[in-house]
Design a protein around this motif. Structure first.
Motif, short mmCIF file in Angstrom:
data_model
loop_
_atom_site.label_atom_id
_atom_site.label_comp_id
_atom_site.label_asym_id
_atom_site.label_seq_id
_atom_site.Cartn_x
_atom_site.Cartn_y
_atom_site.Cartn_z
N ARG A 21 47.52 34.84 48.73
CA ARG A 21 46.92 33.98 47.71
C ARG A 21 48.00 33.22 46.94
NH1 ARG A 21 41.51 35.17 46.46
NH2 ARG A 21 40.68 36.95 47.62
N GLU A 22 49.09 33.91 46.64
CA GLU A 22 50.19 33.27 45.90
C GLU A 22 50.83 32.15 46.71
OE1 GLU A 22 54.46 34.68 44.12
OE2 GLU A 22 52.78 36.07 43.86
N ARG A 23 50.93 32.35 48.03
CA ARG A 23 51.52 31.32 48.90
C ARG A 23 50.55 30.19 49.20
NH1 ARG A 23 52.61 32.34 53.97
NH2 ARG A 23 51.76 34.44 54.17
N GLY A 24 49.28 30.37 48.83
CA GLY A 24 48.29 29.33 49.09
C GLY A 24 47.85 29.26 50.54
N VAL A 25 47.87 30.39 51.21
CA VAL A 25 47.41 30.43 52.60
C VAL A 25 45.95 29.97 52.65
CG1 VAL A 25 46.89 31.97 54.55
CG2 VAL A 25 49.00 32.27 53.23
N ALA A 26 45.62 29.18 53.67
CA ALA A 26 44.28 28.64 53.80
C ALA A 26 43.22 29.74 53.76
CB ALA A 26 44.16 27.86 55.11
N ARG A 27 42.13 29.43 53.12
CA ARG A 27 41.06 30.41 52.88
C ARG A 27 40.61 31.10 54.17
NH1 ARG A 27 35.64 29.42 53.05
NH2 ARG A 27 34.26 30.79 51.85
N GLU A 28 40.43 30.31 55.23
CA GLU A 28 39.92 30.89 56.47
C GLU A 28 40.93 31.80 57.17
OE1 GLU A 28 41.51 26.74 57.36
OE2 GLU A 28 40.26 27.70 55.82
N LEU A 29 42.21 31.70 56.80
CA LEU A 29 43.25 32.53 57.40
C LEU A 29 43.53 33.80 56.59
CD1 LEU A 29 45.80 29.77 58.48
CD2 LEU A 29 44.05 30.89 59.88
N ARG A 30 43.12 33.80 55.33
CA ARG A 30 43.34 34.98 54.49
C ARG A 30 42.35 36.08 54.84
NH1 ARG A 30 41.78 34.34 49.77
NH2 ARG A 30 41.31 32.14 49.49
N SER A 31 42.65 37.28 54.38
CA SER A 31 41.76 38.41 54.63
C SER A 31 40.45 38.26 53.86
CB SER A 31 42.43 39.72 54.24
OG SER A 31 42.68 39.75 52.85
N ARG A 32 40.52 37.63 52.69
CA ARG A 32 39.35 37.44 51.83
C ARG A 32 38.66 38.78 51.57
NH1 ARG A 32 36.33 32.91 55.12
NH2 ARG A 32 34.81 33.05 53.44
N GLN A 33 39.46 39.78 51.28
CA GLN A 33 38.93 41.13 51.09
C GLN A 33 38.37 41.29 49.69
OE1 GLN A 33 42.65 42.90 52.09
NE2 GLN A 33 43.20 43.39 50.00
N VAL A 34 37.56 42.33 49.51
CA VAL A 34 36.97 42.62 48.21
C VAL A 34 38.06 43.04 47.23
CG1 VAL A 34 34.78 43.33 49.25
CG2 VAL A 34 36.51 45.07 48.69
N ALA A 35 37.75 42.93 45.94
CA ALA A 35 38.66 43.42 44.92
C ALA A 35 38.73 44.95 45.00
CB ALA A 35 38.17 42.99 43.54
N ARG A 36 39.84 45.51 44.50
CA ARG A 36 40.02 46.97 44.58
C ARG A 36 38.87 47.72 43.90
NH1 ARG A 36 43.64 50.92 45.61
NH2 ARG A 36 43.43 52.82 44.38
N THR A 37 38.44 47.24 42.74
CA THR A 37 37.37 47.95 42.03
C THR A 37 36.05 47.88 42.79
OG1 THR A 37 37.37 46.01 40.59
CG2 THR A 37 38.23 48.04 39.67
N THR A 38 35.84 46.81 43.54
CA THR A 38 34.65 46.76 44.40
C THR A 38 34.79 47.77 45.53
OG1 THR A 38 34.15 44.44 43.90
CG2 THR A 38 33.30 45.30 45.98
N GLY A 39 35.98 47.92 46.08
CA GLY A 39 36.22 48.95 47.09
C GLY A 39 35.94 50.34 46.55
N GLN A 40 36.40 50.60 45.34
CA GLN A 40 36.14 51.90 44.70
C GLN A 40 34.64 52.11 44.49
OE1 GLN A 40 38.75 51.00 41.38
NE2 GLN A 40 40.08 52.72 41.94
N PHE A 41 33.94 51.05 44.13
CA PHE A 41 32.50 51.13 43.92
C PHE A 41 31.79 51.46 45.23
CE2 PHE A 41 28.31 49.06 43.63
CZ PHE A 41 27.81 49.66 42.48
N LEU A 42 32.18 50.80 46.32
CA LEU A 42 31.58 51.09 47.63
C LEU A 42 31.84 52.54 48.03
CD1 LEU A 42 32.60 47.82 49.52
CD2 LEU A 42 30.30 48.43 48.72
N PHE A 43 33.05 53.00 47.80
CA PHE A 43 33.41 54.40 48.08
C PHE A 43 32.49 55.34 47.30
CE2 PHE A 43 35.79 58.21 46.87
CZ PHE A 43 36.25 58.67 48.09
N ALA A 44 32.28 55.04 46.03
CA ALA A 44 31.44 55.88 45.18
C ALA A 44 29.97 55.87 45.63
CB ALA A 44 31.54 55.43 43.72
N LEU A 45 29.52 54.74 46.19
CA LEU A 45 28.14 54.65 46.65
C LEU A 45 27.88 55.55 47.85
CD1 LEU A 45 27.19 50.85 46.56
CD2 LEU A 45 26.30 52.67 45.09
#
Length: 199
Positions: A21-45
């Motif tokens: 994200r800092e390097r400005g890599v094109a959106r379609e090439l980035r992982s576009r992963q969830v935020a860490r807190t969303t990951g924690q929320f999914l884990f908790a679910l």
């Protein structure tokens, strides 16, 4: 569980995502992963559920898959992840293996619209994190693969409200669901299945 192998891969993927994200890599090439807190929320679910079967629509490089798979292995279960991008599929396999979660996560590579109709499993949780214009069609295809008590979780409904407001509105107007927008990170639409689809 979040052992050192899992934590190490998650930390690396978070650093890679931030750097891209800092390097400005094109959106379609980035992982576009969830935020860490969303990951924690999914884990908790998923982690308190017995034999939890999860369908993930949009696996990318496996970040959210790892959170989900680490959760389902507590009491048994599995994550079936769909991803179309070959490069991301290769990274998904590498990352899930490095985290030691191959036993609890499986990847289906290819177009979700072709793959989903062929899947005969019944799922307890469906996580949608794909192209925004595809959410409605993906929901419709996955709707027949769940039973009452199942949960749909759709990411980005606040950050991409222009594209996904109609998705949230449709879920909240559906009498067979109880649906609520949770303003966590980029916004999640949680939709609990109350009844079979109305005829």
């Amino acid at each position: 569980m979040l052992d050192e192998r899992v934590r190490s891969v998650l930390t690396r993927l978070e650093a890679e995502d931030a750097e891209e994200r800092e390097r400005g890599v094109a959106r379609e090439l980035r992982s576009r992963q969830v935020a860490r807190t969303t990951g924690q929320f999914l884990f908790a679910l998923v982690s308190p559920q017995w034999d939890c079967e999860v369908l993930e629509l949009g696996g990318s490089r496996g970040y959210s898959t790892i959170w989900l798979a680490a959760g389902v292995r507590y009491f048994g279960g599995r994550v079936l992840s769909l991803e179309a991008d070959p490069a991301k599929c290769e990274a998904w396999r590498r990352n899930v293996a490095e985290a030691g979660l191959e036993e609890w996560a499986e990847l289906v590579e290819g177009d979700a619209f072709e793959a989903l109709p062929e899947i005969q499993d019944v799922f307890d949780v469906v996580f949608i994190d794909a192209e925004k214009e595809d959410y409605e069609r993906l929901f419709e295809l996955a709707r027949d693969k769940v039973e009452p008590g199942a949960l749909f979780v759709a990411d980005n409904v606040v950050s991409h409200a222009e594209a996904l407001a109609a998705y949230s509105a449709a879920r909240q107007a559906d009498a067979t669901l109880e649906s609520v927008t949770v303003p966590l990170d980029r916004g999640l639409e949680l939709s609990v299945v109350l009844a079979e689809r109305l005829q």
